[in-house]
Design a protein around this motif. Structure first.
Motif, PDB file in Angstrom:
ATOM      1  N   VAL A  17       0.939  -1.221  -0.100  1.00 19.32           N
ATOM      2  CA  VAL A  17       0.087  -0.273   0.101  1.00 19.32           C
ATOM      3  C   VAL A  17       0.890   1.153   0.094  1.00 19.32           C
ATOM      4  O   VAL A  17       0.709   2.274  -0.716  1.00 19.32           O
ATOM      5  CB  VAL A  17      -0.945   0.073   1.187  1.00 19.32           C
ATOM      6  N   LYS A  18       1.723   1.200   0.998  1.00 21.05           N
ATOM      7  CA  LYS A  18       2.699   2.366   0.971  1.00 21.05           C
ATOM      8  C   LYS A  18       4.037   1.725   1.402  1.00 21.05           C
ATOM      9  O   LYS A  18       4.235   1.106   2.344  1.00 21.05           O
ATOM     10  CB  LYS A  18       2.370   3.615   1.981  1.00 21.05           C
ATOM     11  N   ASN A  19       5.101   2.424   0.622  1.00 24.22           N
ATOM     12  CA  ASN A  19       6.573   1.958   1.176  1.00 24.22           C
ATOM     13  C   ASN A  19       7.519   3.221   1.846  1.00 24.22           C
ATOM     14  O   ASN A  19       7.214   4.132   1.138  1.00 24.22           O
ATOM     15  CB  ASN A  19       7.160   1.442   0.061  1.00 24.22           C
ATOM     16  N   TYR A  29      14.032   1.275   9.975  1.00 24.42           N
ATOM     17  CA  TYR A  29      14.543   0.505   8.827  1.00 24.42           C
ATOM     18  C   TYR A  29      13.584   0.516   7.436  1.00 24.42           C
ATOM     19  O   TYR A  29      12.592   0.947   7.594  1.00 24.42           O
ATOM     20  CB  TYR A  29      14.490  -1.083   9.492  1.00 24.42           C
ATOM     21  N   PRO A  30      13.974   0.211   6.519  1.00 22.22           N
ATOM     22  CA  PRO A  30      13.060   0.262   5.364  1.00 22.22           C
ATOM     23  C   PRO A  30      11.762  -0.869   5.164  1.00 22.22           C
ATOM     24  O   PRO A  30      12.069  -2.098   5.786  1.00 22.22           O
ATOM     25  CB  PRO A  30      14.005  -0.062   4.186  1.00 22.22           C
ATOM     26  N   HIS A  31      10.537  -0.170   5.317  1.00 22.09           N
ATOM     27  CA  HIS A  31       9.483  -1.176   5.536  1.00 22.09           C
ATOM     28  C   HIS A  31       8.369  -0.702   4.646  1.00 22.09           C
ATOM     29  O   HIS A  31       8.398   0.343   3.780  1.00 22.09           O
ATOM     30  CB  HIS A  31       8.972  -1.107   7.055  1.00 22.09           C
ATOM     31  N   ILE A  63      -3.857  -6.370   7.434  1.00 25.89           N
ATOM     32  CA  ILE A  63      -2.956  -5.083   7.062  1.00 25.89           C
ATOM     33  C   ILE A  63      -1.713  -5.103   8.147  1.00 25.89           C
ATOM     34  O   ILE A  63      -1.917  -5.344   9.544  1.00 25.89           O
ATOM     35  CB  ILE A  63      -3.840  -3.773   7.370  1.00 25.89           C
ATOM     36  N   LYS A  64      -0.629  -4.766   7.751  1.00 17.16           N
ATOM     37  CA  LYS A  64       0.590  -5.119   8.736  1.00 17.16           C
ATOM     38  C   LYS A  64       1.719  -4.167   8.119  1.00 17.16           C
ATOM     39  O   LYS A  64       1.866  -3.986   6.903  1.00 17.16           O
ATOM     40  CB  LYS A  64       0.919  -6.511   8.484  1.00 17.16           C
ATOM     41  N   VAL A  65       2.568  -3.739   8.875  1.00 14.48           N
ATOM     42  CA  VAL A  65       3.672  -3.046   8.474  1.00 14.48           C
ATOM     43  C   VAL A  65       4.806  -4.355   8.378  1.00 14.48           C
ATOM     44  O   VAL A  65       5.045  -4.972   9.630  1.00 14.48           O
ATOM     45  CB  VAL A  65       4.085  -2.038   9.545  1.00 14.48           C
ATOM     46  N   VAL A  66       5.572  -4.304   7.380  1.00 17.09           N
ATOM     47  CA  VAL A  66       6.527  -5.647   7.154  1.00 17.09           C
ATOM     48  C   VAL A  66       7.908  -4.793   6.894  1.00 17.09           C
ATOM     49  O   VAL A  66       7.859  -3.826   5.947  1.00 17.09           O
ATOM     50  CB  VAL A  66       6.011  -6.437   6.270  1.00 17.09           C
ATOM     51  N   ASN A  67       9.065  -5.363   7.202  1.00 15.23           N
ATOM     52  CA  ASN A  67      10.284  -4.976   6.933  1.00 15.23           C
ATOM     53  C   ASN A  67      10.568  -5.586   5.519  1.00 15.23           C
ATOM     54  O   ASN A  67      10.126  -6.596   5.235  1.00 15.23           O
ATOM     55  CB  ASN A  67      11.299  -5.716   7.739  1.00 15.23           C
ATOM     56  N   SER A  85      -6.219   4.534  -0.130  1.00 15.78           N
ATOM     57  CA  SER A  85      -6.829   5.456   0.870  1.00 15.78           C
ATOM     58  C   SER A  85      -7.401   5.407   1.913  1.00 15.78           C
ATOM     59  O   SER A  85      -7.489   6.182   2.640  1.00 15.78           O
ATOM     60  CB  SER A  85      -8.256   6.410  -0.203  1.00 15.78           C
ATOM     61  N   ALA A  86      -7.819   3.991   2.326  1.00 17.29           N
ATOM     62  CA  ALA A  86      -8.378   3.472   3.674  1.00 17.29           C
ATOM     63  C   ALA A  86      -7.081   3.180   4.438  1.00 17.29           C
ATOM     64  O   ALA A  86      -7.059   3.527   5.748  1.00 17.29           O
ATOM     65  CB  ALA A  86      -9.008   2.410   3.544  1.00 17.29           C
ATOM     66  N   VAL A  87      -5.890   2.765   4.084  1.00 18.08           N
ATOM     67  CA  VAL A  87      -4.947   2.332   4.880  1.00 18.08           C
ATOM     68  C   VAL A  87      -3.625   3.414   4.589  1.00 18.08           C
ATOM     69  O   VAL A  87      -3.148   3.319   3.666  1.00 18.08           O
ATOM     70  CB  VAL A  87      -4.512   0.832   4.374  1.00 18.08           C
ATOM     71  N   GLN A  88      -3.359   3.892   6.025  1.00 17.77           N
ATOM     72  CA  GLN A  88      -2.267   4.849   6.062  1.00 17.77           C
ATOM     73  C   GLN A  88      -1.409   4.462   7.209  1.00 17.77           C
ATOM     74  O   GLN A  88      -2.148   3.751   8.136  1.00 17.77           O
ATOM     75  CB  GLN A  88      -2.681   6.241   5.951  1.00 17.77           C
ATOM     76  N   SER A  89      -0.331   5.205   7.726  1.00 19.78           N
ATOM     77  CA  SER A  89       0.245   5.088   8.533  1.00 19.78           C
ATOM     78  C   SER A  89      -0.338   5.177   9.841  1.00 19.78           C
ATOM     79  O   SER A  89      -0.146   4.894  11.035  1.00 19.78           O
ATOM     80  CB  SER A  89       1.657   5.748   8.818  1.00 19.78           C
TER      81      SER A  89
END
Length: 127
Positions: A17-19, A29-31, A63-67, A85-89
């Motif tokens: 969704v976003k990098n 770290y890059p995620h 939905i998850k934040v992944v390395n 548009s729905a999923v942001q930090s």
């Protein structure tokens, strides 16, 4: 489209969704924020009635934040503007926001599955 390699959702497909290539203050770290399929739809045959087909066509998202180290890119791509548009930090701050975002992700993935688009994304990986 990427495949998650480590953790609870290992072996599951997801869409970036976003990098964040340089990382952020909280995560240096890059995620990437990914939205994927936790439970894939089951097989459907012509002999099944409509209610059974509807029950077996459910998609359970995550939905998850992944390395980046735990992601494997694929040659496939999937464009879903509703998800972006729905999923942001900020979605990960409160559980209610996360649940609302998951509902949006579920509905958009469900529509795409029922339309018959991106069949590879909605099938399990073979191991």
């Amino acid at each position: 489209v990427v495949i998650i390699l480590q953790g609870r959702y290992a072996g599951k497909k997801a869409v970036i969704v976003k990098n964040y290539d340089e990382g952020t203050k909280e995560r240096p770290y890059p995620h990437a924020i990914v939205a994927g399929i936790e439970r894939y739809p089951l097989k459907v045959s012509k002999s099944m009635n409509k209610t059974k087909v509807a029950a077996r066509s459910h998609v359970k998202p995550f939905i998850k934040v992944v390395n980046y180290a735990h992601l494997m890119p694929t040659r496939y791509s999937l464009e879903l503007e509703e998800i972006k548009s729905a999923v942001q930090s900020e979605t990960f701050q409160e559980p209610t926001q996360r649940a609302a975002a998951k509902k949006v992700v579920r509905s958009s993935l469900q529509k795409r599955y029922l339309a018959g688009k991106n069949k590879w994304f909605f099938t399990k990986l073979r191991f």
